[in-house]
Design an enzyme around this catalytic site. Structure first.
Site, PDB file in Angstrom:
ATOM      1  N   GLU A  85       0.840  -1.528   0.566  1.00 54.88           N
ATOM      2  CA  GLU A  85       0.411   0.011   0.218  1.00 54.88           C
ATOM      3  C   GLU A  85       0.726   0.986  -0.102  1.00 54.88           C
ATOM      4  O   GLU A  85       0.362   2.434  -0.316  1.00 54.88           O
ATOM      5  CB  GLU A  85      -1.130  -0.155   0.801  1.00 54.88           C
ATOM      6  CG  GLU A  85      -2.417  -0.948   0.668  1.00 54.88           C
ATOM      7  CD  GLU A  85      -2.756  -0.988   0.281  1.00 54.88           C
ATOM      8  OE1 GLU A  85      -2.976   0.365  -0.472  1.00 54.88           O
ATOM      9  OE2 GLU A  85      -3.720  -2.024  -0.716  1.00 54.88           O
ATOM     10  N   CYS A  88     -15.451  -0.320 -21.941  1.00 57.35           N
ATOM     11  CA  CYS A  88     -16.795  -0.374 -20.624  1.00 57.35           C
ATOM     12  C   CYS A  88     -17.651  -1.578 -21.581  1.00 57.35           C
ATOM     13  O   CYS A  88     -18.478  -1.999 -20.637  1.00 57.35           O
ATOM     14  CB  CYS A  88     -18.183   0.655 -21.588  1.00 57.35           C
ATOM     15  SG  CYS A  88     -18.120   2.492 -20.733  1.00 57.35           S
TER      16      CYS A  88
END
Length: 332
Positions: free
Chosen positions: A78, A241
């Site tokens: 992270e 998409c």
DNA sequence: CAGCCGTGGCA
DNA sequence: TTGCCAAGGCT
């Protein structure tokens, strides 16, 4: 569905309440949060299923996601992933975990070694903060990465996002995890716009809370899945998409994928800035195991005033240690 | 809170 | 080529 939904009364806080407490309260999602406007609970449930199923089929096999990855591996990833692409993080993360398998191992090193091993990931102050966080974990948490959002948030270099990410990914806790990917996915699917605001807003947090699955394990899965969807499909430029599991439900898509209205999104300039000079100075210091004379640093930038300002800044930040006689090195 | 803090790949 | 972008945090 979890049946132990409990009320999470909004704590009353003064204007002077600690930042960590306020942020923890924000990120501790209310299981009873309502769905975002325009979405029925059934639609939210469908969203969960579609995105998590997609994740199960398409998630990347990343080292910090494997079952044997510990919280320390997650935490190191992270830090490294803050503003740095996965591809560049992979090799350095592997080196760090092999060299410093536990927080105490890193804490036993000099901060300069952390900066050197950071290599060219960028934003080297992150290396310093991760080293400091490792020290805090070793000395105040018995060597174990804490699992609570508040304790994580108290560590250097850990903000609202990273605390939620570690708590969620490493410990399966239920938190809203609002990174740039998730914010973009929600902006499109729920908000019907191409891009989220520049800074995270209260409205975005409400949306995220309203979408967060009530069940803890599902919530953690949802956090990873929405992030992955944003990283692989619902990308900032040229989103795919056609491969999106929720294209049929996407408000932005249904509106005809209108381009970003509003003011242009501010970019980061770099060429000619102090950041570029700092980068060059630090590159010289990283490459040398021995202290570096002033002349070697002077060679990286022509303009003396800016060069001196950049070096002063590095010293101020603790990234460079000045020795006597105009000699410099990474901090010991 | 807007600006600062690295680096490199890609459209 | 150049601007945009990448799992943010800090002040």
């Amino acid at each position: 569905m979890s049946t132990d939904l409990h009320d999470a009364p909004e704590p009353i806080r003064s204007a002077t309440s600690a930042r960590s407490a306020a942020s923890a309260a924000r990120s501790a999602a209310d299981p009873a949060a309502p769905p975002p406007p325009g979405l029925t609970p059934a639609a939210v449930a469908t969203l969960h299923e579609l995105v998590i199923d997609w994740f199960d089929a398409h998630a990347r096999d990343l080292p910090w996601r494997r079952p044997d990855a510990g919280a320390w591996s997650v935490m190191v990833s992270e830090f490294m992933l803050q503003q740095t692409p996965v591809a560049r993080v992979l090799p350095v993360h592997a080196e760090w975990l092999a060299r410093w398998p536990r927080p105490a191992d890193l804490a036993a090193e000099s901060p300069g070694e952390a900066v050197r091993a950071w290599g060219r990931l960028g934003y080297p102050r992150r290396a310093l903060r991760l080293h400091a966080a490792a020290g805090a974990i070793a000395h105040r948490h018995g060597g174990e990465v804490p699992g609570s959002h508040a304790e994580l948030l108290a560590l250097p270099g850990v903000g609202e996002y990273t605390a939620a990410a570690v708590a969620s990914f490493a410990y399966g806790r239920r938190h809203i995890v609002l990174d740039t990917n998730v914010r973009r996915v929600f902006a499109r699917v729920v908000g019907g716009v191409e891009h989220p605001p520049n800074a995270t807003t209260a409205a975005e947090r409400r949306t995220a809370e309203g979408l967060l699955p009530a069940d803890e394990a599902t919530a953690a899965r949802w956090a990873a899945a929405t992030m992955e969807l944003g990283a692989l499909v619902c990308t900032a430029r040229s989103p795919q998409c056609g491969r999106c599991p929720v294209a049929a439900l996407c408000a932005w898509r249904l509106a005809g994928s209108p381009p970003h209205a509003g003011p242009p999104r501010r970019g980061q300039s770099y060429a000619g800035t102090d950041r570029q000079v700092r980068g060059r100075l630090l590159a010289v210091l990283r490459a040398s195991r021995e202290p570096v004379p002033q002349a070697a640093l002077d060679a990286v930038w022509h303009e003396p005033v800016q060069r001196a300002r950049a070096l002063d800044g590095l010293v101020e930040d603790g990234l460079v240690e000045p020795l006597a006689d105009g000699v410099y090195r990474l901090p010991h």
